[in-house]
Design an enzyme around this catalytic site. Structure first.
Site, PDB file in Angstrom:
ATOM      1  CG  ASN A 110      -2.028   0.940   1.208  1.00  0.00           C
ATOM      2  OD1 ASN A 110      -2.240   1.599   0.195  1.00  0.00           O
ATOM      3  ND2 ASN A 110      -2.775   1.017   2.294  1.00  0.00           N
TER       4      ASN A 110
ATOM      5  CE1 TYR B 283      -5.327   2.229  11.003  1.00  0.00           C
ATOM      6  CE2 TYR B 283      -6.283   1.515  13.086  1.00  0.00           C
ATOM      7  CZ  TYR B 283      -5.839   1.240  11.810  1.00  0.00           C
ATOM      8  OH  TYR B 283      -5.929  -0.037  11.330  1.00  0.00           O
TER       9      TYR B 283
ATOM     10  NE  ARG C 177      -9.587  -2.199  13.673  1.00  0.00           N
ATOM     11  CZ  ARG C 177      -8.770  -1.666  12.765  1.00  0.00           C
ATOM     12  NH1 ARG C 177      -7.600  -2.231  12.514  1.00  0.00           N
ATOM     13  NH2 ARG C 177      -9.090  -0.585  12.092  1.00  0.00           N
TER      14      ARG C 177
ATOM     15  CD  GLU D 147      -3.902  -4.800  14.747  1.00  0.00           C
ATOM     16  OE1 GLU D 147      -5.115  -5.077  14.875  1.00  0.00           O
ATOM     17  OE2 GLU D 147      -3.404  -4.420  13.685  1.00  0.00           O
TER      18      GLU D 147
ATOM     19  CG  HIS E  37      -2.589  -6.919   7.933  1.00  0.00           C
ATOM     20  ND1 HIS E  37      -1.725  -6.274   7.080  1.00  0.00           N
ATOM     21  CD2 HIS E  37      -3.508  -6.003   8.298  1.00  0.00           C
ATOM     22  CE1 HIS E  37      -2.096  -5.023   6.956  1.00  0.00           C
ATOM     23  NE2 HIS E  37      -3.173  -4.822   7.686  1.00  0.00           N
TER      24      HIS E  37
ATOM     25  CG  HIS F 256      -2.268   1.955  12.964  1.00  0.00           C
ATOM     26  ND1 HIS F 256      -1.752   2.740  11.974  1.00  0.00           N
ATOM     27  CD2 HIS F 256      -2.687   0.822  12.364  1.00  0.00           C
ATOM     28  CE1 HIS F 256      -1.863   2.088  10.820  1.00  0.00           C
ATOM     29  NE2 HIS F 256      -2.428   0.931  11.018  1.00  0.00           N
TER      30      HIS F 256
ATOM     31  NE  ARG G  20      -2.741  -7.539  13.492  1.00  0.00           N
ATOM     32  CZ  ARG G  20      -3.724  -7.612  12.590  1.00  0.00           C
ATOM     33  NH1 ARG G  20      -4.589  -8.602  12.621  1.00  0.00           N
ATOM     34  NH2 ARG G  20      -3.829  -6.673  11.666  1.00  0.00           N
TER      35      ARG G  20
ATOM     36  CD  GLU H 115      -1.154  -3.898  10.597  1.00  0.00           C
ATOM     37  OE1 GLU H 115      -2.150  -4.460  11.057  1.00  0.00           O
ATOM     38  OE2 GLU H 115      -1.177  -2.742  10.146  1.00  0.00           O
TER      39      GLU H 115
ATOM     40  CD1 TRP I 219      -1.940   7.925  10.099  1.00  0.00           C
ATOM     41  CD2 TRP I 219      -1.588   5.921   9.158  1.00  0.00           C
ATOM     42  NE1 TRP I 219      -3.156   7.454   9.686  1.00  0.00           N
ATOM     43  CE2 TRP I 219      -2.973   6.216   9.094  1.00  0.00           C
ATOM     44  CE3 TRP I 219      -1.133   4.709   8.652  1.00  0.00           C
ATOM     45  CZ2 TRP I 219      -3.912   5.353   8.539  1.00  0.00           C
ATOM     46  CZ3 TRP I 219      -2.050   3.842   8.083  1.00  0.00           C
ATOM     47  CH2 TRP I 219      -3.425   4.166   8.017  1.00  0.00           C
TER      48      TRP I 219
ATOM     49  CG  ASP J  81      -4.519  -1.477  14.786  1.00  0.00           C
ATOM     50  OD1 ASP J  81      -3.462  -1.236  15.394  1.00  0.00           O
ATOM     51  OD2 ASP J  81      -4.578  -1.770  13.576  1.00  0.00           O
TER      52      ASP J  81
ATOM     53  CG  ASP K 253      -3.675  -2.441   2.812  1.00  0.00           C
ATOM     54  OD1 ASP K 253      -4.508  -2.170   3.703  1.00  0.00           O
ATOM     55  OD2 ASP K 253      -2.542  -2.868   3.045  1.00  0.00           O
TER      56      ASP K 253
ATOM     57  CD  GLU L  18      -7.570  -6.465  10.063  1.00  0.00           C
ATOM     58  OE1 GLU L  18      -6.407  -6.812   9.733  1.00  0.00           O
ATOM     59  OE2 GLU L  18      -7.881  -5.302  10.328  1.00  0.00           O
TER      60      GLU L  18
ATOM     61  CG  HIS M  15     -12.403  -3.455  10.994  1.00  0.00           C
ATOM     62  ND1 HIS M  15     -11.494  -2.692  10.303  1.00  0.00           N
ATOM     63  CD2 HIS M  15     -11.731  -4.572  11.362  1.00  0.00           C
ATOM     64  CE1 HIS M  15     -10.333  -3.346  10.249  1.00  0.00           C
ATOM     65  NE2 HIS M  15     -10.458  -4.474  10.872  1.00  0.00           N
TER      66      HIS M  15
HETATM   67  O1  KDG Z   1      -1.770  -0.332   4.627  1.00  0.00           O
HETATM   68  C1  KDG Z   1      -1.924  -0.157   6.001  1.00  0.00           C
HETATM   69  C2  KDG Z   1      -3.095  -0.959   6.511  1.00  0.00           C
HETATM   70  O2  KDG Z   1      -3.020  -2.282   6.085  1.00  0.00           O
HETATM   71  C3  KDG Z   1      -3.213  -0.916   8.009  1.00  0.00           C
HETATM   72  O3  KDG Z   1      -3.343   0.404   8.420  1.00  0.00           O
HETATM   73  C4  KDG Z   1      -4.412  -1.728   8.484  1.00  0.00           C
HETATM   74  O4  KDG Z   1      -3.604  -1.710  10.711  1.00  0.00           O
HETATM   75  C5  KDG Z   1      -4.328  -2.183   9.884  1.00  0.00           C
HETATM   76  C6  KDG Z   1      -5.186  -3.316  10.273  1.00  0.00           C
HETATM   77  O5  KDG Z   1      -5.009  -3.786  11.392  1.00  0.00           O
HETATM   78  O6  KDG Z   1      -6.016  -3.750   9.480  1.00  0.00           O
HETATM   79 MG    MG Z   2      -3.296  -3.066  12.343  1.00  0.00          MG
END
Ligand code: KDG
Ligand code: MG
Length: 405
Positions: free
Chosen positions: A37, A159, A147, A238, A314, A214, A285, A264, A405, A212, A318, A341, A122
């Site tokens: 991605n 996010y 989630r 996560e 994961h 992130h 993951r 991931e 991010w 998550d 994407d 997921e 989600h």
């Molecule tokens: O490309 C980035 C995404 O795959 C990511 O942000 C998704 O963190 C993610 C998730 O847990 O699905």
């Molecule tokens: Mg994630």
């Protein structure tokens, strides 16, 4: 069975996907997902310029040897571009082997360990109320785990929740440059426990809940968040911290019993080695696409199993349906499978290009037995959806400092 041709496609049926097709001399072909991605074209070039010429004429049946050739033989190991490219080749070769044997790929891995694949969906929202409404709908639909991600009041762009209330946070629109979002650790930490408190008060403890982070927190902040969330019994938290320094997870682990999931963005078993051996995590993951294919993921799953760690691949949008289907086979096999997921079956554009047949019943995914991976890629349909450059967002603290991010 010699490899005759390797084609690389990039298309954008709603978002960008890189697809590899390996064609053998007898006409059998296999497909793999090489999507990275926001960095898609780097993988396209790697495949076209550096991999495809070396594989023409090689025996498609020698999956392990080809994997070693691409990994060790390059001298330059690891990294997401390399491993997404190798992952796609490896996936396509397993697809070919399944077709050749007239068996679904999970049979080649060792057969089924279960009848269906349990997923977590989600529930996102701009407000706690909106997240909980979405959660209630998913519980009614039969999901076993969900989630939860919610916009943080007074933070611009959180996010998991951006681009319109109903949309998944990362549907790619016109993003020719990375959009910027704000981040405030204190506002986040003050808000998130309330989301889970209300979710448990309204829906009880039968539904599995995840979240998550992130990678936005430092280890001690993540440890504190874990403690704050303990009463709400999460399935897992996560990416609580970034994992370049795996010892950060030791700090989190020593302070909280919240189960931890990570991996991931891992591209090899080496990224996960310390985390697994020290038992600082509970779920790994890593996806088949980004982890270099089915061949190394099988080794990673077996290694994790020795330390009571389960898989939770994961499954963001994407990753293309080819990766999704490869995960189906992998999850049916893996004795230490935890949960997959799953964000739904995709848009009509996506399903115009990728053909696969999976059913969701009571929170579990089921598929029919087909030779290989059971997914196909329509080259003609893909031409209708040309590549569009697009980036993931970046984060900045309220004072402008760049953040994870
Ligand atoms: O490309 C980035 C995404 O795959 C990511 O942000 C998704 O963190 C993610 C998730 O847990 O699905
Ligand atoms: Mg994630």
């Amino acid at each position: 069975m010699k490899i005759k041709d390797i084609k690389v496609f990039i298309c954008s049926p709603g978002r960008n996907f890189v697809t590899v097709k390996i064609i053998t001399e007898n006409g059998t072909y296999g497909i793999g997902d090489a999507t990275l991605n926001g960095r898609e074209m780097a993988v396209v070039a790697y495949l076209q310029e550096h991999i495809a010429p070396c594989l023409i004429g090689k025996d498609a049946q020698q999956i392990e040897d080809i994997w070693q050739y691409l990994y060790k033989g390059a001298y330059w190991r690891k990294g997401p571009v390399t491993m997404a490219a190798i992952g796609a080749i490896d996936t396509a070769l397993w697809d070919i082997k399944g077709k050749q044997a007239n068996l679904p790929v999970y049979q080649l891995l060792g057969g089924r360990s279960r009848s269906g694949v349990t997923v977590y969906g989600h529930a996102n929202g701009e407000t706690i109320e909106e997240v909980l409404t979405n959660l209630g709908t998913m519980i009614d639909e039969g999901y076993k785990a969900v989630r939860l991600q919610c916009s943080i009041p007074n933070v611009k762009g959180t996010y998991g929740t951006m681009e319109g209330k109903k949309n998944y946070y990362e549907l790619q629109g016109n993003r020719p440059l990375p959009p910027e979002q704000e981040w405030s650790t204190s506002k986040y930490m003050n808000f998130v426990p309330e989301l889970f408190k209300q979710a448990r008060e309204r829906f009880g403890f039968d539904i599995g809940l995840c979240h998550d982070v992130h990678s936005r927190l430092t280890p001690i902040e993540a440890a504190r968040l874990g403690k704050l969330l303990e009463p709400y019994n999460l399935l897992f938290l996560e990416d609580a911290v970034t994992s370049e320094n795996p010892e950060g997870y030791q700090i989190v682990r020593e302070h909280t019993v919240v189960p931890l999931a990570v991996g991931e963005i891992f591209t090899t078993v080496w990224d996960a080695k310390v985390l697994i051996e020290k038992q600082w995590i509970d779920y790994i993951r890593t996806a088949i696409t980004h982890g270099g294919g089915i061949t190394p993921l099988k080794k990673l799953a077996d290694f994790a199993a020795m330390y009571h760690i389960r898989t939770a691949p994961h499954g963001a949008p994407d990753l293309s349906p080819i990766c999704f289907m490869a995960h189906m086979h992998f999850n049916l096999w893996a004795p230490n499978f935890g949960i997959q997921e799953f964000i739904g079956f995709g848009t009509p554009e996506l399903n115009d290009v990728f053909k696969y047949d999976v059913e969701l019943k009571e929170g579990l995914l089921y598929m029919q037995d087909k030779p290989g991976l059971g997914v196909d890629f329509d080259e003609e349909a893909a031409k209708k959806y040309p590549y569009k450059r697009s980036y993931l967002p970046v984060s900045r603290l309220e004072d402008g400092t760049l953040w994870n991010w």
